[in-house]
Motif scaffolding. Sequence first.
Motif, PDB file in Angstrom:
ATOM      1  N   PRO A 147     -36.176 -43.546 -61.633  1.00  0.00           N
ATOM      2  CA  PRO A 147     -35.803 -44.795 -62.288  1.00  0.00           C
ATOM      3  C   PRO A 147     -35.460 -44.556 -63.759  1.00  0.00           C
ATOM      4  N   GLY A 148     -34.405 -45.209 -64.195  1.00  0.00           N
ATOM      5  CA  GLY A 148     -33.983 -45.086 -65.584  1.00  0.00           C
ATOM      6  C   GLY A 148     -32.999 -43.958 -65.833  1.00  0.00           C
ATOM      7  N   THR A 149     -32.578 -43.245 -64.783  1.00  0.00           N
ATOM      8  CA  THR A 149     -31.632 -42.146 -64.976  1.00  0.00           C
ATOM      9  C   THR A 149     -30.261 -42.513 -64.415  1.00  0.00           C
ATOM     10  N   PHE A 150     -29.227 -41.923 -64.987  1.00  0.00           N
ATOM     11  CA  PHE A 150     -27.874 -42.109 -64.468  1.00  0.00           C
ATOM     12  C   PHE A 150     -27.755 -41.349 -63.153  1.00  0.00           C
ATOM     13  N   VAL A 151     -27.218 -42.032 -62.126  1.00  0.00           N
ATOM     14  CA  VAL A 151     -27.153 -41.419 -60.808  1.00  0.00           C
ATOM     15  C   VAL A 151     -25.757 -41.403 -60.195  1.00  0.00           C
ATOM     16  N   HIS A 152     -24.811 -42.126 -60.762  1.00  0.00           N
ATOM     17  CA  HIS A 152     -23.474 -42.149 -60.170  1.00  0.00           C
ATOM     18  C   HIS A 152     -22.482 -42.687 -61.194  1.00  0.00           C
ATOM     19  N   LEU A 153     -21.191 -42.462 -60.895  1.00  0.00           N
ATOM     20  CA  LEU A 153     -20.104 -42.922 -61.738  1.00  0.00           C
ATOM     21  C   LEU A 153     -18.969 -43.357 -60.819  1.00  0.00           C
ATOM     22  N   ASP A 154     -18.387 -44.517 -61.080  1.00  0.00           N
ATOM     23  CA  ASP A 154     -17.271 -45.036 -60.288  1.00  0.00           C
ATOM     24  C   ASP A 154     -16.176 -45.553 -61.202  1.00  0.00           C
ATOM     25  N   LEU A 155     -14.969 -45.552 -60.665  1.00  0.00           N
ATOM     26  CA  LEU A 155     -13.827 -46.180 -61.325  1.00  0.00           C
ATOM     27  C   LEU A 155     -13.234 -47.163 -60.326  1.00  0.00           C
ATOM     28  N   THR A 156     -13.226 -48.440 -60.674  1.00  0.00           N
ATOM     29  CA  THR A 156     -12.654 -49.474 -59.816  1.00  0.00           C
ATOM     30  C   THR A 156     -11.473 -50.074 -60.556  1.00  0.00           C
ATOM     31  N   VAL A 157     -10.285 -49.934 -59.962  1.00  0.00           N
ATOM     32  CA  VAL A 157      -9.047 -50.307 -60.652  1.00  0.00           C
ATOM     33  C   VAL A 157      -8.052 -50.935 -59.666  1.00  0.00           C
ATOM     34  N   PRO A 158      -7.076 -51.700 -60.188  1.00  0.00           N
ATOM     35  CA  PRO A 158      -6.059 -52.278 -59.309  1.00  0.00           C
ATOM     36  C   PRO A 158      -5.216 -51.223 -58.593  1.00  0.00           C
ATOM     37  N   ASP A 159      -4.932 -50.102 -59.243  1.00  0.00           N
ATOM     38  CA  ASP A 159      -4.102 -49.053 -58.646  1.00  0.00           C
ATOM     39  C   ASP A 159      -4.954 -47.827 -58.318  1.00  0.00           C
ATOM     40  N   ALA A 160      -5.829 -47.962 -57.330  1.00  0.00           N
ATOM     41  CA  ALA A 160      -6.711 -46.852 -56.960  1.00  0.00           C
ATOM     42  C   ALA A 160      -5.936 -45.614 -56.491  1.00  0.00           C
ATOM     43  N   PRO A 161      -4.875 -45.758 -55.669  1.00  0.00           N
ATOM     44  CA  PRO A 161      -4.138 -44.549 -55.279  1.00  0.00           C
ATOM     45  C   PRO A 161      -3.513 -43.821 -56.479  1.00  0.00           C
ATOM     46  N   GLY A 162      -3.019 -44.600 -57.437  1.00  0.00           N
ATOM     47  CA  GLY A 162      -2.439 -43.987 -58.633  1.00  0.00           C
ATOM     48  C   GLY A 162      -3.470 -43.218 -59.433  1.00  0.00           C
ATOM     49  N   MET A 163      -4.661 -43.794 -59.589  1.00  0.00           N
ATOM     50  CA  MET A 163      -5.722 -43.115 -60.336  1.00  0.00           C
ATOM     51  C   MET A 163      -6.274 -41.923 -59.554  1.00  0.00           C
ATOM     52  N   ARG A 164      -6.331 -42.044 -58.232  1.00  0.00           N
ATOM     53  CA  ARG A 164      -6.719 -40.901 -57.386  1.00  0.00           C
ATOM     54  C   ARG A 164      -5.791 -39.722 -57.661  1.00  0.00           C
ATOM     55  N   ASP A 165      -4.487 -39.989 -57.642  1.00  0.00           N
ATOM     56  CA  ASP A 165      -3.504 -38.924 -57.862  1.00  0.00           C
ATOM     57  C   ASP A 165      -3.549 -38.410 -59.295  1.00  0.00           C
ATOM     58  N   PHE A 166      -3.734 -39.311 -60.261  1.00  0.00           N
ATOM     59  CA  PHE A 166      -3.827 -38.914 -61.665  1.00  0.00           C
ATOM     60  C   PHE A 166      -4.965 -37.919 -61.869  1.00  0.00           C
ATOM     61  N   TYR A 167      -6.174 -38.289 -61.424  1.00  0.00           N
ATOM     62  CA  TYR A 167      -7.324 -37.406 -61.658  1.00  0.00           C
ATOM     63  C   TYR A 167      -7.276 -36.139 -60.804  1.00  0.00           C
ATOM     64  N   SER A 168      -6.632 -36.204 -59.666  1.00  0.00           N
ATOM     65  CA  SER A 168      -6.427 -34.978 -58.879  1.00  0.00           C
ATOM     66  C   SER A 168      -5.578 -33.988 -59.671  1.00  0.00           C
ATOM     67  N   ALA A 169      -4.512 -34.497 -60.289  1.00  0.00           N
ATOM     68  CA  ALA A 169      -3.612 -33.631 -61.056  1.00  0.00           C
ATOM     69  C   ALA A 169      -4.221 -33.174 -62.372  1.00  0.00           C
ATOM     70  N   VAL A 170      -4.942 -34.064 -63.052  1.00  0.00           N
ATOM     71  CA  VAL A 170      -5.436 -33.760 -64.396  1.00  0.00           C
ATOM     72  C   VAL A 170      -6.681 -32.874 -64.380  1.00  0.00           C
ATOM     73  N   VAL A 171      -7.653 -33.180 -63.525  1.00  0.00           N
ATOM     74  CA  VAL A 171      -8.910 -32.428 -63.551  1.00  0.00           C
ATOM     75  C   VAL A 171      -9.194 -31.646 -62.268  1.00  0.00           C
TER      76      VAL A 171
END
Length: 125
Positions: free
Chosen positions: A7-31
Amino acid sequence: MSENWKPGTFVHLDLTVPDAPGMRDFYSAVVGWKPEPLGDDWMMLAPDGTPVTGICHARGENADLPPQWLAYIAVDDLDACVAAAREHGGEVVAGPKGEGEGGYAVIRDPSGAVLALIERGTTCD
């Protein structure tokens, strides 16, 4: 997310956006993250296959989530933590969502910063 939450620790990270496929492809290419389908959304994996984050569509249950990286902090009692946030000048942005163990809520602290509180039992990976 780790099954050995503290309890009290960071356990996950999410990005929720209107263009999820675009962000999926962006982060695949960038990182170099590799997308793995998770329903209509994606779990993003590091090159070694380790789950790193989720990238989700901002629709349905997620329509009210802000379009930003959202960090999740583990809590044992979501209702009590949401009440404490309100009592100390915070506000609820979304939720609580889910019933009983395993739910989450997005809160804004008095400075305006947004994060999620997630109760044990929820699985994001």
